[in-house]
Design a protein around this motif. Sequence first.
Motif, PDB file in Angstrom:
ATOM      1  N   UNK A 276      40.814  47.356  22.204  1.00  0.00           N
ATOM      2  CA  UNK A 276      40.048  46.412  23.029  1.00  0.00           C
ATOM      3  C   UNK A 276      39.331  45.384  22.177  1.00  0.00           C
ATOM      4  N   UNK A 277      38.943  44.262  22.797  1.00  0.00           N
ATOM      5  CA  UNK A 277      38.093  43.289  22.129  1.00  0.00           C
ATOM      6  C   UNK A 277      36.654  43.777  22.140  1.00  0.00           C
ATOM      7  N   UNK A 278      35.850  43.198  21.250  1.00  0.00           N
ATOM      8  CA  UNK A 278      34.414  43.404  21.346  1.00  0.00           C
ATOM      9  C   UNK A 278      33.958  43.006  22.749  1.00  0.00           C
ATOM     10  N   UNK A 279      32.996  43.714  23.330  1.00  0.00           N
ATOM     11  CA  UNK A 279      32.545  43.358  24.682  1.00  0.00           C
ATOM     12  C   UNK A 279      32.147  41.891  24.811  1.00  0.00           C
ATOM     13  N   UNK A 280      31.456  41.362  23.801  1.00  0.00           N
ATOM     14  CA  UNK A 280      31.053  39.955  23.858  1.00  0.00           C
ATOM     15  C   UNK A 280      32.267  39.041  23.863  1.00  0.00           C
ATOM     16  N   UNK A 281      33.257  39.352  23.037  1.00  0.00           N
ATOM     17  CA  UNK A 281      34.452  38.521  22.961  1.00  0.00           C
ATOM     18  C   UNK A 281      35.244  38.605  24.264  1.00  0.00           C
ATOM     19  N   UNK A 282      35.403  39.815  24.793  1.00  0.00           N
ATOM     20  CA  UNK A 282      36.128  39.972  26.056  1.00  0.00           C
ATOM     21  C   UNK A 282      35.455  39.186  27.176  1.00  0.00           C
ATOM     22  N   UNK A 283      34.122  39.233  27.227  1.00  0.00           N
ATOM     23  CA  UNK A 283      33.385  38.499  28.262  1.00  0.00           C
ATOM     24  C   UNK A 283      33.533  36.999  28.080  1.00  0.00           C
ATOM     25  N   UNK A 284      33.536  36.535  26.825  1.00  0.00           N
ATOM     26  CA  UNK A 284      33.677  35.096  26.573  1.00  0.00           C
ATOM     27  C   UNK A 284      35.084  34.619  26.906  1.00  0.00           C
ATOM     28  N   UNK A 285      36.100  35.432  26.629  1.00  0.00           N
ATOM     29  CA  UNK A 285      37.458  35.079  27.027  1.00  0.00           C
ATOM     30  C   UNK A 285      37.549  34.941  28.549  1.00  0.00           C
ATOM     31  N   UNK A 286      36.895  35.845  29.273  1.00  0.00           N
ATOM     32  CA  UNK A 286      36.873  35.745  30.731  1.00  0.00           C
ATOM     33  C   UNK A 286      36.157  34.472  31.186  1.00  0.00           C
ATOM     34  N   UNK A 287      35.056  34.139  30.510  1.00  0.00           N
ATOM     35  CA  UNK A 287      34.315  32.913  30.833  1.00  0.00           C
ATOM     36  C   UNK A 287      35.186  31.673  30.621  1.00  0.00           C
ATOM     37  N   UNK A 288      35.909  31.667  29.502  1.00  0.00           N
ATOM     38  CA  UNK A 288      36.777  30.532  29.197  1.00  0.00           C
ATOM     39  C   UNK A 288      37.892  30.404  30.227  1.00  0.00           C
ATOM     40  N   UNK A 289      38.458  31.529  30.650  1.00  0.00           N
ATOM     41  CA  UNK A 289      39.511  31.480  31.653  1.00  0.00           C
ATOM     42  C   UNK A 289      38.973  30.947  32.978  1.00  0.00           C
ATOM     43  N   UNK A 290      37.785  31.388  33.361  1.00  0.00           N
ATOM     44  CA  UNK A 290      37.185  30.886  34.601  1.00  0.00           C
ATOM     45  C   UNK A 290      36.926  29.388  34.511  1.00  0.00           C
ATOM     46  N   UNK A 291      36.454  28.939  33.350  1.00  0.00           N
ATOM     47  CA  UNK A 291      36.200  27.515  33.145  1.00  0.00           C
ATOM     48  C   UNK A 291      37.498  26.720  33.226  1.00  0.00           C
ATOM     49  N   UNK A 292      38.562  27.231  32.601  1.00  0.00           N
ATOM     50  CA  UNK A 292      39.845  26.536  32.631  1.00  0.00           C
ATOM     51  C   UNK A 292      40.393  26.470  34.051  1.00  0.00           C
ATOM     52  N   UNK A 293      40.289  27.562  34.780  1.00  0.00           N
ATOM     53  CA  UNK A 293      40.781  27.589  36.153  1.00  0.00           C
ATOM     54  C   UNK A 293      40.016  26.614  37.036  1.00  0.00           C
TER      55      UNK A 293
END
Length: 308
Positions: A276-293
Motif C-alpha cells: 500500500x501507499x503511505x496513508x497521506x500519499x494515498x489520500x493525496x492521490x485520491x484528492x488529485x483524481x477528484x480534482x482531475x475529474x
Amino acid sequence: MIDKLEFFIALAREQHFGRAAETLGITQPTLSAAVKQLEDQLGVMLVKRGSRFQGLTAEGEQVLTWARRIVGDARTMREEMRAARKGLSGRIRIAAIPTALAMVARITTPFRERHPGVSFSVLSRTSIEVLSLLGNFDIDVGITYLDNEPLGNVVSVPLYSERYQLITAAGNALSDRAQVSWAEVAELPLCLLTPDMQNRRIIDHHLAEAGAVARPTLESNSMIVLFSHIRTGKWASIMPLNLAETFGFAEPIRAIPIVEPDASHLVGLVATKREPHLPLVAALLDEAMAMAEAGLAASGNHPPPLQR
C-alpha cells in the motif's frame, strides 16, 4: 536493521560518506560502522572500498533495491498506525516542475481543509530531479509531465493539459495577432527556461518541428525571472496558458496561442509504484483524481484513469 538500511540508502544517494553522515545527523565513523555491520549481517560487500566512496558493488545495487522497499514498507506501517490512532497528520513533501508550481495550491488547499493536521513542503525541481527524489524517498509525490519522457516505476494521476502561448507586451512584434506559428515565435527575442527543464526540451522540439531553432537571449530556471523580463516590455516568452492565467497577465501583456502545431502535453501527480501507499500519499492521490475529474467534467471531457 531498518536504521542501517536507511543509512545505506543515504550513502547510495549522496555517494560520499561525509555528506551522507551530515544529512543523517551522525558522524562519519558511525555511518561507516553501520555499513560494515550491514555487510557482516548479509555476508556480502556492499561498497567498493578505497580512500573515498567508489560506488556500490553488484550486490550493493541489489541490496539497495531491497533496502528502499523495506524502508518504504516500514514507514508505511508506522504511518498507517498513526493514522488509525490520530487521523491523517504529518508532512507531505512535494516536488513540482516550474510550470506546474502555480497549480499546486489547487490540491494542497482543499486537502488541508479536510485534514488540518497535515502540512506541506513544496520544491521546484526539474522533471528528472522529481523522479530521482521519488526513487530516493526524498519526496512523497511529484508533479511533472506524463507523456513526453519515460517516467519509470510510478503511478500517475493526469491533472491537466499544458498548452502553449506567446507571452509578449502590447506593441511588440506579433502582439496584435490572434494566433502565431512556432516558426514566427522563433524570430523574437525570447527568454526561456534552461535546457535542463523538460518544458524547454518540449519547446525546442516543437520549434524544430517547424524548422526553427530556439536562440533565447535569456535563460533561467526561475519562472519569476522570466515574468519579470516580460514585464519590461522588451522580451517575449513561451509559456503554458494555465500558468499565464494564474499570474493574471493583463494589458499591456498579451497571451497569444501558438499553432502549427497546436501542441499540448499532459501534466500530473506521480508517486512511487507500491502497495500500500503511505496513508497521506494515498489520500493525496485520491484528492488529485477528484480534482482531475471535476476539472474535466466542467470542460465536458471524460476524466483519464489513474495510471498504475
